[in-house]
Write a protein that holds these residues in place. Structure first.
Motif, PDB file in Angstrom:
ATOM      1  N   LEU A 196     -28.012  64.005 -37.000  1.00 37.87           N
ATOM      2  CA  LEU A 196     -27.994  62.693 -37.649  1.00 37.87           C
ATOM      3  C   LEU A 196     -28.633  61.639 -36.749  1.00 37.87           C
ATOM      4  N   ARG A 197     -28.215  61.617 -35.499  1.00 37.79           N
ATOM      5  CA  ARG A 197     -28.749  60.617 -34.569  1.00 37.79           C
ATOM      6  C   ARG A 197     -30.250  60.794 -34.357  1.00 37.79           C
ATOM      7  N   ALA A 198     -30.695  62.047 -34.255  1.00 41.59           N
ATOM      8  CA  ALA A 198     -32.124  62.297 -34.056  1.00 41.59           C
ATOM      9  C   ALA A 198     -32.942  61.818 -35.257  1.00 41.59           C
ATOM     10  N   LEU A 199     -32.402  62.038 -36.459  1.00 43.70           N
ATOM     11  CA  LEU A 199     -33.114  61.630 -37.669  1.00 43.70           C
ATOM     12  C   LEU A 199     -33.173  60.111 -37.830  1.00 43.70           C
ATOM     13  N   SER A 217     -28.503  57.986 -44.495  1.00 41.96           N
ATOM     14  CA  SER A 217     -28.920  56.646 -44.088  1.00 41.96           C
ATOM     15  C   SER A 217     -27.831  56.053 -43.210  1.00 41.96           C
ATOM     16  N   GLU A 218     -28.170  54.962 -42.556  1.00 42.45           N
ATOM     17  CA  GLU A 218     -27.242  54.323 -41.638  1.00 42.45           C
ATOM     18  C   GLU A 218     -27.103  52.856 -42.006  1.00 42.45           C
ATOM     19  N   GLY A 219     -25.898  52.347 -41.900  1.00 40.71           N
ATOM     20  CA  GLY A 219     -25.693  50.949 -42.247  1.00 40.71           C
ATOM     21  C   GLY A 219     -24.451  50.404 -41.602  1.00 40.71           C
ATOM     22  N   ALA A 220     -24.063  49.230 -42.052  1.00 39.37           N
ATOM     23  CA  ALA A 220     -22.872  48.593 -41.512  1.00 39.37           C
ATOM     24  C   ALA A 220     -21.638  49.372 -41.907  1.00 39.37           C
ATOM     25  N   ALA A 221     -20.655  49.403 -41.026  1.00 42.73           N
ATOM     26  CA  ALA A 221     -19.411  50.111 -41.314  1.00 42.73           C
ATOM     27  C   ALA A 221     -18.662  49.409 -42.427  1.00 42.73           C
ATOM     28  N   PRO A 222     -18.091  50.160 -43.395  1.00 43.88           N
ATOM     29  CA  PRO A 222     -17.312  49.539 -44.465  1.00 43.88           C
ATOM     30  C   PRO A 222     -16.029  48.942 -43.931  1.00 43.88           C
ATOM     31  N   ALA A 223     -15.531  47.916 -44.587  1.00 48.05           N
ATOM     32  CA  ALA A 223     -14.271  47.298 -44.189  1.00 48.05           C
ATOM     33  C   ALA A 223     -13.131  48.268 -44.443  1.00 48.05           C
ATOM     34  N   PRO A 224     -12.233  48.452 -43.461  1.00 50.35           N
ATOM     35  CA  PRO A 224     -11.128  49.389 -43.664  1.00 50.35           C
ATOM     36  C   PRO A 224     -10.148  48.871 -44.700  1.00 50.35           C
ATOM     37  N   ARG A 225      -9.584  49.805 -45.476  1.00 48.54           N
ATOM     38  CA  ARG A 225      -8.565  49.443 -46.452  1.00 48.54           C
ATOM     39  C   ARG A 225      -7.210  49.418 -45.772  1.00 48.54           C
ATOM     40  N   GLY A 226      -6.401  48.434 -46.119  1.00 51.04           N
ATOM     41  CA  GLY A 226      -5.078  48.315 -45.543  1.00 51.04           C
ATOM     42  C   GLY A 226      -4.159  49.396 -46.066  1.00 51.04           C
ATOM     43  N   ARG A 227      -3.208  49.793 -45.240  1.00 52.90           N
ATOM     44  CA  ARG A 227      -2.227  50.802 -45.639  1.00 52.90           C
ATOM     45  C   ARG A 227      -0.841  50.209 -45.500  1.00 52.90           C
ATOM     46  N   SER A 228      -0.002  50.461 -46.458  1.00 54.79           N
ATOM     47  CA  SER A 228       1.375  49.978 -46.366  1.00 54.79           C
ATOM     48  C   SER A 228       2.213  51.024 -45.661  1.00 54.79           C
TER      49      SER A 228
END
Length: 203
Positions: free
Chosen positions: A55-58, A187-198
């Motif tokens: 992945l990193r090489a690509l 593809s590479e992009g911004a990390a998604p916002a984590p979902r909160g856990r109860s």
């Protein structure tokens, strides 16, 4: 950064900066947890190379990827696997991911639910004793007997659960893409916002 996998028919590929079509597209349903996909691929190999290194090489190598972006927030895509030549290797990767998920599934636990407030309690199978406790939330007695449990589930931390979910989703996605004869892109992009856990009480 976050990795995004997708597959589309080869004749629908476009070059960056165009966006890949989404009317004929296959994507794994991955949990929006930062680094879960990268961790899911840890220890797995693709064509005698660590999958994460490929992945990193690509995506970060000397030759930048040039295919269209999968969508907003993501950069250009690269071909991770191309049928038919990569079919055997990708199917081996799918099998390896599922084996890793099974190996790291975590300790099994019995689960109970409070009859009054529905708070859940989990106890590792090896530690289960026939006792009664008071619910930490409402004070109602909860009988921790194996006959009254809701069944077994894996007792793992939420992040490891997301990693194993990613492994199963990727394995299924790789097999489906190869069955359709579609190239697998990444593809590479911004990390998604984590979902909160109860948080729920545990015994």
């Amino acid at each position: 950064m976050a990795f995004r996998f997708l597959a589309i028919p080869a004749h629908r590929l476009v070059d960056f900066p165009k966006t890949l079509p989404d009317d004929e597209r296959l994507e794994p349903q991955l949990p929006p947890v930062h680094e879960a996909v990268e961790r899911a691929l840890a220890g797995a190999e693709f064509r005698d190379l660590r999958a994460r290194d490929r992945l990193r090489a690509l995506l970060q190598g000397d030759r930048p990827p040039g295919l269209g972006s999968p969508g907003k927030g993501f950069g250009p895509s690269a071909v991770f696997a191309q049928p038919p030549q990569d079919l055997p290797a990708l199917l081996r990767l799918a099998d390896e991911l599922e084996q890793l998920a099974r190996r790291e599934a975590g300790e099994r636990a019995l689960v109970w639910k409070c009859g009054e407030c529905s708070a859940r309690y989990a106890v590792p199978v090896a530690l289960v004793r026939q006792v009664s406790i008071r619910c930490e939330r409402c004070g109602t007695p909860v009988q921790l007997s194996s006959q009254q449990s809701l069944g077994e589930e894996a007792l793992i931390d939420p992040f490891q659960g997301a990693v194993n979910t990613s492994r199963h989703e990727l394995a299924s996605f790789f097999r489906e893409a190869m069955a359709r004869g579609w190239p697998v892109l990444v593809s590479e992009g911004a990390a998604p916002a984590p979902r909160g856990r109860s948080a729920t009480p545990t015994a």
